[in-house]
Scaffold this active site. Structure first.
Site, PDB file in Angstrom:
ATOM      1  N   HIS A  83      -5.538 -29.724 -15.968  1.00  0.00           N
ATOM      2  CA  HIS A  83      -5.940 -28.350 -15.668  1.00  0.00           C
ATOM      3  C   HIS A  83      -5.055 -27.742 -14.579  1.00  0.00           C
ATOM      4  O   HIS A  83      -5.041 -28.240 -13.458  1.00  0.00           O
ATOM      5  CB  HIS A  83      -7.407 -28.381 -15.205  1.00  0.00           C
ATOM      6  CG  HIS A  83      -7.987 -27.050 -14.895  1.00  0.00           C
ATOM      7  ND1 HIS A  83      -8.472 -26.716 -13.651  1.00  0.00           N
ATOM      8  CD2 HIS A  83      -8.164 -25.957 -15.675  1.00  0.00           C
ATOM      9  CE1 HIS A  83      -8.940 -25.495 -13.680  1.00  0.00           C
ATOM     10  NE2 HIS A  83      -8.775 -24.998 -14.888  1.00  0.00           N
ATOM     11  N   HIS A  91      -2.994 -18.529 -11.342  1.00  0.00           N
ATOM     12  CA  HIS A  91      -4.422 -18.430 -11.655  1.00  0.00           C
ATOM     13  C   HIS A  91      -5.065 -17.192 -11.055  1.00  0.00           C
ATOM     14  O   HIS A  91      -5.714 -16.403 -11.745  1.00  0.00           O
ATOM     15  CB  HIS A  91      -5.180 -19.671 -11.169  1.00  0.00           C
ATOM     16  CG  HIS A  91      -6.653 -19.576 -11.423  1.00  0.00           C
ATOM     17  ND1 HIS A  91      -7.542 -19.017 -10.526  1.00  0.00           N
ATOM     18  CD2 HIS A  91      -7.394 -19.929 -12.496  1.00  0.00           C
ATOM     19  CE1 HIS A  91      -8.760 -19.038 -11.037  1.00  0.00           C
ATOM     20  NE2 HIS A  91      -8.700 -19.585 -12.230  1.00  0.00           N
ATOM     21  N   GLU A 126      -3.701 -20.164 -21.056  1.00  0.00           N
ATOM     22  CA  GLU A 126      -4.834 -19.267 -20.846  1.00  0.00           C
ATOM     23  C   GLU A 126      -4.309 -17.921 -20.375  1.00  0.00           C
ATOM     24  O   GLU A 126      -3.695 -17.821 -19.298  1.00  0.00           O
ATOM     25  CB  GLU A 126      -5.812 -19.841 -19.815  1.00  0.00           C
ATOM     26  CG  GLU A 126      -7.033 -18.924 -19.727  1.00  0.00           C
ATOM     27  CD  GLU A 126      -7.921 -19.173 -18.529  1.00  0.00           C
ATOM     28  OE1 GLU A 126      -7.922 -20.278 -17.971  1.00  0.00           O
ATOM     29  OE2 GLU A 126      -8.614 -18.209 -18.157  1.00  0.00           O
TER      30      GLU A 126
END
Ligand code: G3P
Ligand code: MG
Length: 251
Positions: free
Chosen positions: A18, A60, A120
């Site tokens: 991750h 992120h 993502e």
């Protein structure tokens, strides 16, 4: 997908690193992806958004403050400025030379390391379509083809709909932080191959419901091997993990 469907996406491993191996190196940096490879991960997850100049960058947070020595919103800076920030020292001064990477740089590294990718897409509000178009264009230029699995995921329904509008073939994963009762209708419409769910909202029954549709069920973020074991026992296919040492057993 219905009961007769065969999922065209095969899960490379039950552990997805991750933001790279983000317990061991600063998240979403080239060092984190190299570390994931070094410990034996087969695929990695990372987050993508646009800089002010339209460059796709791997990051992120919407803002620079937590993971760099910069301040303010990523979308307000061109990449020529973003790349001057230190994206490693917040984690450990030994990583002070790490930068915010571009999507192209990350894809090229993953191809070199033979790693699969879960991209993502985290668009700034209102620029979903531009973000998707840029990601697809960088993928066209820099992804190494069919050798390694590639999954595109997002919490944003608009993003996933836009990917499907421009590409009939990319594999899609629908991210849910909370249980969204109409998830199956949405996933059927876009032919999503995966559903990615926050682990605290999962139950054995919900896992059965998703797995009955022959989709991959991926769950985030898991760094406790006891929780991982329970999820796998229920039928979860893979967990997103920061790769804390206790999770090595699942690599
Ligand atoms: O894709 C799984 C996970 O990365 C989603 O949440 O906030 O860590 O990007 P977040
Ligand atoms: Mg993510």
């Amino acid at each position: 997908m219905n009961k007769k469907s065969v999922n065209p996406f095969s899960c490379p491993s039950p552990l997805i690193a991750h933001r790279g191996a983000s317990a061991l190196a600063p998240e979403n940096t080239l060092a984190a992806f190299r570390k994931a490879h070094a410990i034996g991960a087969k695929w990695v997850e990372f987050d993508v958004m646009l800089a002010a100049c339209g460059e796709a960058v791997v990051m992120h947070d919407e803002t620079l403050d937590r993971t760099t020595n910069g301040s303010g919103r990523v979308i307000d800076y061109p990449y020529s400025i973003l790349k001057t920030f230190d994206a490693g020292s917040w984690f450990d001064p030994v990583f002070s030379s790490e930068k915010i990477p571009t999507l192209a740089e990350v894809l090229m590294l993953l191809c070199e390391l033979n790693l699969g990718a879960n991209i993502e897409i985290k668009p700034a509000e209102g620029i979903e379509e531009d973000t998707v178009k840029k990601v697809l264009s960088v993928l066209d230029q820099h992804w190494c083809g069919n050798n390694q699995p590639l999954l595109i995921s997002s919490f944003s329904r608009t993003v996933l709909e836009t990917v499907r509008q421009y590409s009939a073939t990319h594999h899609l994963g629908f991210l849910m932080h909370d249980w969204e009762p109409d998830w199956q209708t949405f996933c059927d419409a876009l032919n999503c191959v995966a559903v990615d769910i926050s682990h605290p909202v999962l139950s054995a029954e919900r896992v059965r419901e998703v797995k009955a549709t022959h989709r991959l069920l991926l769950s985030y973020t898991v760094d406790d091997p006891v929780i991982a074991r329970r999820l796998f026992d229920w039928g979860v296919d893979a967990v997103f993990s920061n790769c804390s040492p206790g999770m090595a057993v699942f690599l």
